[in-house]
Design a protein around this motif. Structure first.
Motif, mmCIF file in Angstrom:
data_model
loop_
_atom_site.group_PDB
_atom_site.id
_atom_site.type_symbol
_atom_site.label_atom_id
_atom_site.label_comp_id
_atom_site.label_asym_id
_atom_site.label_seq_id
_atom_site.Cartn_x
_atom_site.Cartn_y
_atom_site.Cartn_z
ATOM 1 N N LEU A 6 53.175 18.152 67.384
ATOM 2 C CA LEU A 6 52.521 18.637 66.092
ATOM 3 C C LEU A 6 53.401 19.725 65.424
ATOM 4 O O LEU A 6 53.517 20.447 64.876
ATOM 5 C CB LEU A 6 50.843 18.518 66.438
ATOM 6 C CG LEU A 6 50.029 19.340 65.752
ATOM 7 C CD1 LEU A 6 50.472 18.271 64.039
ATOM 8 C CD2 LEU A 6 48.831 19.343 66.007
ATOM 9 N N SER A 7 53.197 21.260 66.572
ATOM 10 C CA SER A 7 53.947 22.418 66.375
ATOM 11 C C SER A 7 54.970 22.689 65.775
ATOM 12 O O SER A 7 55.281 22.820 65.124
ATOM 13 C CB SER A 7 53.237 22.997 68.294
ATOM 14 O OG SER A 7 52.741 23.010 68.160
ATOM 15 N N TYR A 8 55.704 21.278 66.491
ATOM 16 C CA TYR A 8 57.312 21.212 65.839
ATOM 17 C C TYR A 8 57.136 21.029 64.356
ATOM 18 O O TYR A 8 58.098 21.641 63.680
ATOM 19 C CB TYR A 8 57.836 20.123 67.155
ATOM 20 C CG TYR A 8 59.235 19.845 65.686
ATOM 21 C CD1 TYR A 8 60.686 20.475 66.103
ATOM 22 C CD2 TYR A 8 59.605 18.661 65.536
ATOM 23 C CE1 TYR A 8 61.077 20.138 65.191
ATOM 24 C CE2 TYR A 8 60.928 17.834 65.118
ATOM 25 C CZ TYR A 8 61.503 18.917 64.664
ATOM 26 O OH TYR A 8 62.803 18.407 63.932
ATOM 27 N N GLN A 9 56.090 20.207 63.824
ATOM 28 C CA GLN A 9 56.190 19.586 62.639
ATOM 29 C C GLN A 9 54.882 20.424 61.645
ATOM 30 O O GLN A 9 56.346 21.165 61.190
ATOM 31 C CB GLN A 9 55.753 17.799 62.998
ATOM 32 C CG GLN A 9 56.102 16.906 62.812
ATOM 33 C CD GLN A 9 57.466 16.516 62.646
ATOM 34 O OE1 GLN A 9 57.502 16.391 60.873
ATOM 35 N NE2 GLN A 9 58.307 15.988 62.867
ATOM 36 N N SER A 10 54.789 20.929 61.716
ATOM 37 C CA SER A 10 53.567 22.582 61.280
ATOM 38 C C SER A 10 54.654 23.650 61.526
ATOM 39 O O SER A 10 55.123 24.599 60.608
ATOM 40 C CB SER A 10 52.782 23.001 62.189
ATOM 41 O OG SER A 10 51.800 21.931 62.189
ATOM 42 N N ALA A 11 55.801 23.728 62.262
ATOM 43 C CA ALA A 11 57.189 24.857 62.336
ATOM 44 C C ALA A 11 57.974 24.242 61.476
ATOM 45 O O ALA A 11 58.794 25.351 60.483
ATOM 46 C CB ALA A 11 57.143 24.962 62.949
#
Length: 222
Positions: A6-11
């Protein structure tokens, strides 16, 4: 789905700056349609309705942000459905953040009155109802985006046309959770009563879950 995904996609979404177009258009649309001193429930309904296509657009952006090779690597490292679900979750959180910010601003500048200005409407309970409407429209918007982009619809032109059509249908079709919450806010403004939107919220959760599950299952096959 993991927090790392989720952090990867948000970034990816933030760094791509592709979110600017839907967010700026939403802000412009809200600025034209919502003016200071207008009845609060009417303004909150307008704000929530305008958020639905933003959610669909952001879902399309998040799903297509990665090059195919990078998407394959993420899918291989976890699972295709997990990677796809993370992209949809990132779109939902981004849509919700935009909607919450808009709701707070609208609640602050609007007047706590009914449409005819004869009945007082408590602004902060109204804002709570507006937040539920935003949540519903964000869920339905991302659901629309999930079924109008890869892997469900693979062509860009067809996908965009389908997205626009489905977003419109979601806003006007009888029984749609998004239409229900917007209509409830408008009716509440006419009556001077803050509506309870829990039933449409349950419907929106079901719709979003079904659409996301279908898209993730298809992503696993392709």
């Amino acid at each position: 789905m993991t927090t790392a995904l989720l952090s990867y996609q948000s970034a990816l979404l933030l760094r791509s700056q592709r979110w600017l177009a839907p967010v700026v258009l939403y802000a412009a649309f809200a600025a034209v349609g919502v003016q200071a001193g207008q009845p609060v429930l009417d303004s909150l309904g307008y704000t929530a309705a305008a958020l639905l296509p933003v959610g669909a657009w952001l879902a399309r952006i998040c799903v297509t942000n990665e090059p195919p090779a990078a998407r394959s690597c993420a899918a291989a490292a976890t699972a295709p459905w997990r990677a796809h679900l993370a992209s949809l979750a990132a779109a939902f959180l981004a849509t919700l953040a935009v909607g919450v910010a808009a709701t707070v601003v609208v609640a602050l500048i609007s007047d706590g009155v009914s449409t005819d200005r004869l009945v007082r409407v408590a602004k902060w309970p109204a804002a709570g109802s507006g937040l539920l409407a935003v949540l519903v429209c964000a869920l339905v918007g991302v659901a629309v985006g999930a079924v109008t982009t890869w892997p469900v619809v693979r062509g860009t032109g067809l996908g965009v046309a389908t997205l626009v059509l489905c977003a419109l249908v979601a806003l006007i079709a009888p029984g749609s959770p998004a239409k229900s919450v917007v209509s409830a806010l408008v009716t509440g403004s006419q009556d001077g009563a803050v509506p309870v939107l829990l039933l449409p919220l349950a419907g929106a959760v079901a719709v979003a879950g079904i659409c996301a599950a279908a898209a993730c299952a298809l992503a696993s096959r392709r």
